[in-house]
Design a protein around this motif. Sequence first.
Motif, PDB file in Angstrom:
ATOM      1  N   ASP A  43       0.771  -1.158  -0.048  1.00 47.21           N
ATOM      2  CA  ASP A  43      -0.200  -0.053  -0.148  1.00 47.21           C
ATOM      3  C   ASP A  43       0.813   1.089  -0.226  1.00 47.21           C
ATOM      4  OD1 ASP A  43      -1.860   2.118   0.430  1.00 47.21           O
ATOM      5  OD2 ASP A  43      -2.472   1.417   2.259  1.00 47.21           O
ATOM      6  N   PRO A  44       1.022   2.022  -1.218  1.00 46.59           N
ATOM      7  CA  PRO A  44       1.683   3.279  -1.153  1.00 46.59           C
ATOM      8  C   PRO A  44       1.507   4.318  -0.038  1.00 46.59           C
ATOM      9  CG  PRO A  44       0.382   3.183  -3.166  1.00 46.59           C
ATOM     10  CD  PRO A  44       0.090   1.833  -2.300  1.00 46.59           C
ATOM     11  N   ASP A  45       0.297   4.288   0.476  1.00 39.97           N
ATOM     12  CA  ASP A  45      -0.217   5.403   1.380  1.00 39.97           C
ATOM     13  C   ASP A  45       0.183   5.069   2.577  1.00 39.97           C
ATOM     14  OD1 ASP A  45      -1.418   6.950  -0.966  1.00 39.97           O
ATOM     15  OD2 ASP A  45      -3.242   5.907  -0.562  1.00 39.97           O
ATOM     16  N   ASP A  46       0.590   4.106   2.933  1.00 42.95           N
ATOM     17  CA  ASP A  46       0.790   3.642   4.504  1.00 42.95           C
ATOM     18  C   ASP A  46       2.088   4.439   4.804  1.00 42.95           C
ATOM     19  OD1 ASP A  46       1.949   2.082   6.905  1.00 42.95           O
ATOM     20  OD2 ASP A  46       0.476   0.532   5.884  1.00 42.95           O
ATOM     21  N   ALA A  50       5.354   2.640   4.488  1.00 45.39           N
ATOM     22  CA  ALA A  50       5.341   1.935   3.113  1.00 45.39           C
ATOM     23  C   ALA A  50       7.102   1.689   3.031  1.00 45.39           C
ATOM     24  CB  ALA A  50       4.725   2.910   2.085  1.00 45.39           C
ATOM     25  N   THR A 105      -2.898   1.557  10.349  1.00 42.07           N
ATOM     26  CA  THR A 105      -3.063   1.364   8.718  1.00 42.07           C
ATOM     27  C   THR A 105      -4.602   1.807   8.749  1.00 42.07           C
ATOM     28  OG1 THR A 105      -4.169  -1.060   8.890  1.00 42.07           O
ATOM     29  CG2 THR A 105      -1.753  -0.734   8.598  1.00 42.07           C
ATOM     30  N   TRP A 147       8.365  10.764   6.830  1.00 48.81           N
ATOM     31  CA  TRP A 147       6.959  10.811   6.683  1.00 48.81           C
ATOM     32  C   TRP A 147       6.537  11.477   7.974  1.00 48.81           C
ATOM     33  CZ3 TRP A 147       2.156  10.148   8.382  1.00 48.81           C
ATOM     34  CH2 TRP A 147       0.990   9.807   7.471  1.00 48.81           C
ATOM     35  N   HIS A 180      -1.312  14.588   5.312  1.00 38.26           N
ATOM     36  CA  HIS A 180      -1.493  13.370   6.112  1.00 38.26           C
ATOM     37  C   HIS A 180      -2.511  13.360   7.253  1.00 38.26           C
ATOM     38  CE1 HIS A 180       2.752  12.406   4.905  1.00 38.26           C
ATOM     39  NE2 HIS A 180       2.138  12.166   3.887  1.00 38.26           N
ATOM     40  N   ARG A 203      -5.896  12.877   7.339  1.00 41.97           N
ATOM     41  CA  ARG A 203      -6.607  11.777   7.584  1.00 41.97           C
ATOM     42  C   ARG A 203      -6.069  10.624   8.229  1.00 41.97           C
ATOM     43  NH1 ARG A 203      -6.252   7.676   2.346  1.00 41.97           N
ATOM     44  NH2 ARG A 203      -4.351   7.855   1.925  1.00 41.97           N
TER      45      ARG A 203
END
Length: 294
Positions: free
Chosen positions: A141-144, A147, A184, A217, A224, A226
């Motif tokens: 999952d690239p949004d993790d 990641a 996640t 990150w 970010h 959300r």
Amino acid sequence: MRLVTALAIGLAGMMATGAGKADDPLTRPIAPESSKRWLAPQTPVRLYGNSYLVGFGGLNVALIRTSAGLILIDGAVPQAVADVEANIRRLGFSVRDIKLILSTEPHFDHAGGIAALARDSGARVIASAAGAAVLRQGGGDPDDPQAAWLEHFPGVARVRTARDGEVIRLGDVAVTAIATPGHTLGSMSWRWRSCEGKACKTMLFAASLNPAAADGWRFADPAHRRFVEAFRSSIATMKAQRCDIVIASHPLEGDAERRRQLSARRAPNPFAYPTPCLAYAERAEAALARKLAE
């Protein structure tokens, strides 16, 4: 014919001793150095009533006995599958009696072994909709937020999805799905009741609420937002749970000592302490505050 027979016997002997063991793509080791931190051997234990722990010193895997078979929660890493199955047998159960496998989060340390366990047992795998999508593709999952750190793992071909608040029933046990996204976006916790005689306790297997992220990150990045909102919502959800025993996906501080105490005496149960869900949520809340401050 004699030569073929001799070769077959020799091959069988090699397989029996482990030399020449057939390669299994579903249990090939992944992240061996990281996994060493989690896979300290643990004797399987009945935690309370029909609830058991069949995992490791740094990685929990839970088992629930029902009147219609077994429910497994999480599957550890692929190379740990044989040990999980051995622990289940040590408790007197058959791996083929596992009917459901519930997934907390689609990270390799908790979901890496699910494909092999589902194959060996014939069980149905259940996860959140977001979690199921990542399980099917074996991670990536690239949004993790993590990641850049995460390993791919064997994908799970058939996954049934569960929505927040849905009740999963098997025999005389009902397990409620509790969406707890953040670590996640597909993280799901699971709640059920276990009884010893007339004394019943609410059990909760909690998905991680640790705000971990790869280098660079930032949770404070507006892009970010959300994830921060998901954490805050899940922390509030966890605070509202009225549970008696929490099983965290990675054992909590003090759990090793609780296991030692449980092996010495079963009553009062050392895992049943006041407001464990609230304590779990407050630790996550403090960790999120520290991460945002960083």
